[in-house]
Design an enzyme around this catalytic site. Structure first.
Site, PDB file in Angstrom:
ATOM      1  N   HIS A  26      46.833  16.900  37.177  1.00 50.86           N
ATOM      2  CA  HIS A  26      46.544  18.333  37.301  1.00 50.86           C
ATOM      3  C   HIS A  26      45.200  18.544  37.967  1.00 50.86           C
ATOM      4  O   HIS A  26      44.153  18.197  37.423  1.00 50.86           O
ATOM      5  CB  HIS A  26      46.536  18.987  35.920  1.00 50.86           C
ATOM      6  CG  HIS A  26      46.645  20.482  35.968  1.00 50.86           C
ATOM      7  ND1 HIS A  26      47.844  21.148  35.978  1.00 50.86           N
ATOM      8  CD2 HIS A  26      45.693  21.443  36.031  1.00 50.86           C
ATOM      9  CE1 HIS A  26      47.632  22.458  36.036  1.00 50.86           C
ATOM     10  NE2 HIS A  26      46.327  22.657  36.073  1.00 50.86           N
ATOM     11  N   ASP A  28      43.221  21.738  40.338  1.00 47.11           N
ATOM     12  CA  ASP A  28      43.313  23.119  40.826  1.00 47.11           C
ATOM     13  C   ASP A  28      42.505  23.353  42.101  1.00 47.11           C
ATOM     14  O   ASP A  28      42.054  24.475  42.358  1.00 47.11           O
ATOM     15  CB  ASP A  28      42.829  24.088  39.744  1.00 47.11           C
ATOM     16  CG  ASP A  28      43.876  24.366  38.682  1.00 47.11           C
ATOM     17  OD1 ASP A  28      45.054  24.511  39.051  1.00 47.11           O
ATOM     18  OD2 ASP A  28      43.524  24.435  37.492  1.00 47.11           O
ATOM     19  N   GLU A 128      52.055  25.833  38.144  1.00 40.78           N
ATOM     20  CA  GLU A 128      51.526  26.164  36.822  1.00 40.78           C
ATOM     21  C   GLU A 128      51.887  27.601  36.463  1.00 40.78           C
ATOM     22  O   GLU A 128      51.192  28.542  36.810  1.00 40.78           O
ATOM     23  CB  GLU A 128      50.005  25.968  36.808  1.00 40.78           C
ATOM     24  CG  GLU A 128      49.403  26.151  35.432  1.00 40.78           C
ATOM     25  CD  GLU A 128      47.922  25.822  35.379  1.00 40.78           C
ATOM     26  OE1 GLU A 128      47.411  25.621  34.271  1.00 40.78           O
ATOM     27  OE2 GLU A 128      47.285  25.760  36.456  1.00 40.78           O
ATOM     28  N   HIS A 155      51.978  30.228  31.655  1.00 42.73           N
ATOM     29  CA  HIS A 155      50.526  30.071  31.675  1.00 42.73           C
ATOM     30  C   HIS A 155      50.006  30.818  30.441  1.00 42.73           C
ATOM     31  O   HIS A 155      50.588  30.663  29.362  1.00 42.73           O
ATOM     32  CB  HIS A 155      49.911  30.566  32.995  1.00 42.73           C
ATOM     33  CG  HIS A 155      48.477  30.151  33.144  1.00 42.73           C
ATOM     34  ND1 HIS A 155      47.439  31.052  33.075  1.00 42.73           N
ATOM     35  CD2 HIS A 155      47.915  28.926  33.316  1.00 42.73           C
ATOM     36  CE1 HIS A 155      46.291  30.404  33.201  1.00 42.73           C
ATOM     37  NE2 HIS A 155      46.549  29.116  33.348  1.00 42.73           N
ATOM     38  N   HIS A 196      50.519  24.974  28.176  1.00 40.26           N
ATOM     39  CA  HIS A 196      50.388  26.428  27.995  1.00 40.26           C
ATOM     40  C   HIS A 196      51.564  27.048  27.225  1.00 40.26           C
ATOM     41  O   HIS A 196      51.459  28.213  26.822  1.00 40.26           O
ATOM     42  CB  HIS A 196      50.245  27.169  29.334  1.00 40.26           C
ATOM     43  CG  HIS A 196      48.941  26.959  30.015  1.00 40.26           C
ATOM     44  ND1 HIS A 196      47.781  27.604  29.643  1.00 40.26           N
ATOM     45  CD2 HIS A 196      48.597  26.162  31.069  1.00 40.26           C
ATOM     46  CE1 HIS A 196      46.793  27.228  30.420  1.00 40.26           C
ATOM     47  NE2 HIS A 196      47.255  26.347  31.293  1.00 40.26           N
ATOM     48  N   HIS A 217      48.580  18.885  31.168  1.00 38.04           N
ATOM     49  CA  HIS A 217      47.168  18.906  30.771  1.00 38.04           C
ATOM     50  C   HIS A 217      47.053  19.596  29.415  1.00 38.04           C
ATOM     51  O   HIS A 217      47.213  20.800  29.301  1.00 38.04           O
ATOM     52  CB  HIS A 217      46.296  19.571  31.839  1.00 38.04           C
ATOM     53  CG  HIS A 217      46.650  20.988  32.177  1.00 38.04           C
ATOM     54  ND1 HIS A 217      47.912  21.382  32.556  1.00 38.04           N
ATOM     55  CD2 HIS A 217      45.886  22.125  32.203  1.00 38.04           C
ATOM     56  CE1 HIS A 217      47.925  22.679  32.802  1.00 38.04           C
ATOM     57  NE2 HIS A 217      46.710  23.156  32.585  1.00 38.04           N
ATOM     58  N   ASP A 323      42.355  18.597  35.182  1.00 32.16           N
ATOM     59  CA  ASP A 323      42.022  20.002  35.445  1.00 32.16           C
ATOM     60  C   ASP A 323      40.739  20.123  36.252  1.00 32.16           C
ATOM     61  O   ASP A 323      40.033  21.141  36.170  1.00 32.16           O
ATOM     62  CB  ASP A 323      41.923  20.839  34.173  1.00 32.16           C
ATOM     63  CG  ASP A 323      42.409  22.281  34.393  1.00 32.16           C
ATOM     64  OD1 ASP A 323      42.592  22.676  35.561  1.00 32.16           O
ATOM     65  OD2 ASP A 323      42.600  23.011  33.407  1.00 32.16           O
TER      66      ASP A 323
END
Length: 379
Positions: A26, A28, A128, A155, A196, A217, A323
């Site tokens: 993961h 971003d 995500e 999410h 999430h 994650h 992340d």
């Protein structure tokens, strides 16, 4: 003496990672590029601060494969969500295409290993948040054709077909359409990601899915009682499916002190937005953070969560989902991907065997990719 011992373990880990890929589940960066106004056509090699990652740092950390994430605001719905997601797919494709000699988009486990063996970074794409498909299985199939290898069901907000861990329940888990999404992901060979998702959503997905599921994650709720973290019963069920829980570096998912601080930050955010409005909020939040410094978290806190899952479900069901470029702060000692071998060295110091290190580094994620591909081949 301790530093010398750690360095010897780092050297041993780096030797392992020349033969087996370290896969981060993961990252971003695509969203961070958008927020910082950086054109992906300009390249992602040596990115300046505030970026955490980039190709140079990934190479320094012996990362063999990176999952780049497609994400946009969880409040988006319908066509607005779909368009925003497609724009992120475009950014990821462009940033990969800018460096053909350094990285390649892959969609299958075998090709990941081939690209790694050729000395390049294998790039994958994860999405995500199920809100981004706009309630459309056609969109889901289009995302798969664009390279999506996992879909996070939610999410931070519950949506039309799945409940989030950090929002009110709308369905008590998955709706009937949510179950159709899981079945379609199985048919496509795309992994179901429970990061999430509400625990009820996770158990519903496990009941429907014929393929292993992942948490791309997330950390152990037993060590840090954040609602986003994974309970022991859910982790055990994920392992029983053959799946993987990928531990993340988000500070407020790591220690109870950081989780409490994040709750205070959220409350301050709501209060300060009312007082100062959207325009004045960033400065007001910066001032609040300057007065209320967050607790320090460290590399060993991440290792504690990896240890917990190893003891609970076995090293064959644990992975890493950093992340990077998706958080404002990181644990001391893991400020960039260049430091990832030190995390595995810490595990080696704690008694993890080399075969377990290879598994947690990336072998487990490769296994679930292959399992999903096998399920799709018989669907």
């Amino acid at each position: 003496m301790v530093d010398d011992m750690t360095d010897s373990h780092v050297r041993a880990v780096r030797t392992l990672l020349r033969q087996a890929p370290l896969i981060d589940g993961h990252n971003d960066l695509a969203l961070a590029l958008l927020e910082q106004g950086h054109d992906p056509d300009d390249g992602i090699d040596r990115l300046p601060a505030p970026f955490h990652s980039g190709l140079a740092r990934l190479r320094a950390g012996k990362v063999g494969a990176q999952v780049w994430t497609v994400f946009r605001d969880a409040e988006l719905r319908g066509e607005h969500a779909v368009i925003a997601a497609l724009e992120q797919f475009d950014r990821i494709h462009r940033m990969i295409a800018r460096h053909p000699e350094r990285t390649e988009l892959v969609t299958r486990a075998d090709r990941l290993e081939e690209v790694f063996a050729a000395g390049k970074l294998a790039s994958l794409i994860g999405v995500e948040g199920g809100h981004l498909i706009g309630g459309s299985l056609s969109t889901l199939r289009t995302f798969a054709r664009l390279g999506m290898r996992y879909l996070g069901l939610t999410h931070n907000l519950s949506h039309d077909w799945a409940d989030s861990a950090t929002d009110g329940a709308l369905h008590g888990g998955l709706s009937s359409f949510g179950a159709r999404v899981v079945r379609e992901l199985n048919r496509l060979g795309v992994l179901v990601d429970l990061a999430h998702a509400a625990e009820s959503t996770g158990f519903d997905a496990l009941a429907v899915s014929d393929a292993p599921v992942i948490v791309s994650h997330g950390n152990a709720k037993a060590l840090c009682p954040h609602p986003r973290n994974v309970s022991d019963p859910l982790a055990s069920a994920i392992a029983a499916s053959g799946g993987v829980v990928m531990v993340t570096f988000v500070p407020y998912f790591l220690t109870p002190e950081s989780a409490r601080w994040s709750r205070r930050l959220i409350a301050a955010h709501h209060r300060l937005r009312v007082l100062h409005g959207r325009a004045g909020l960033p400065a007001a939040l910066d001032a609040w953070v300057a007065q209320h410094r967050p607790p320090v978290v460290r590399l060993h806190d991440v290792a504690d969560h990896l240890d917990h899952f190893r003891n609970l479900i076995g090293a064959e069901h644990v992975g890493i989902g950093s992340d990077y470029d998706g958080v404002d702060a990181l644990p001391v000692g893991l400020e960039s991907p260049a430091q990832l071998p030190r995390l595995l060295a810490e595990l080696r110091l704690r008694g993890w065997r080399d075969d377990e290190l290879v598994a947690v580094a990336g072998g487990n994620f490769l296994r679930v990719l292959r399992s999903a591909e096998a399920v799709a081949a018989t669907s």
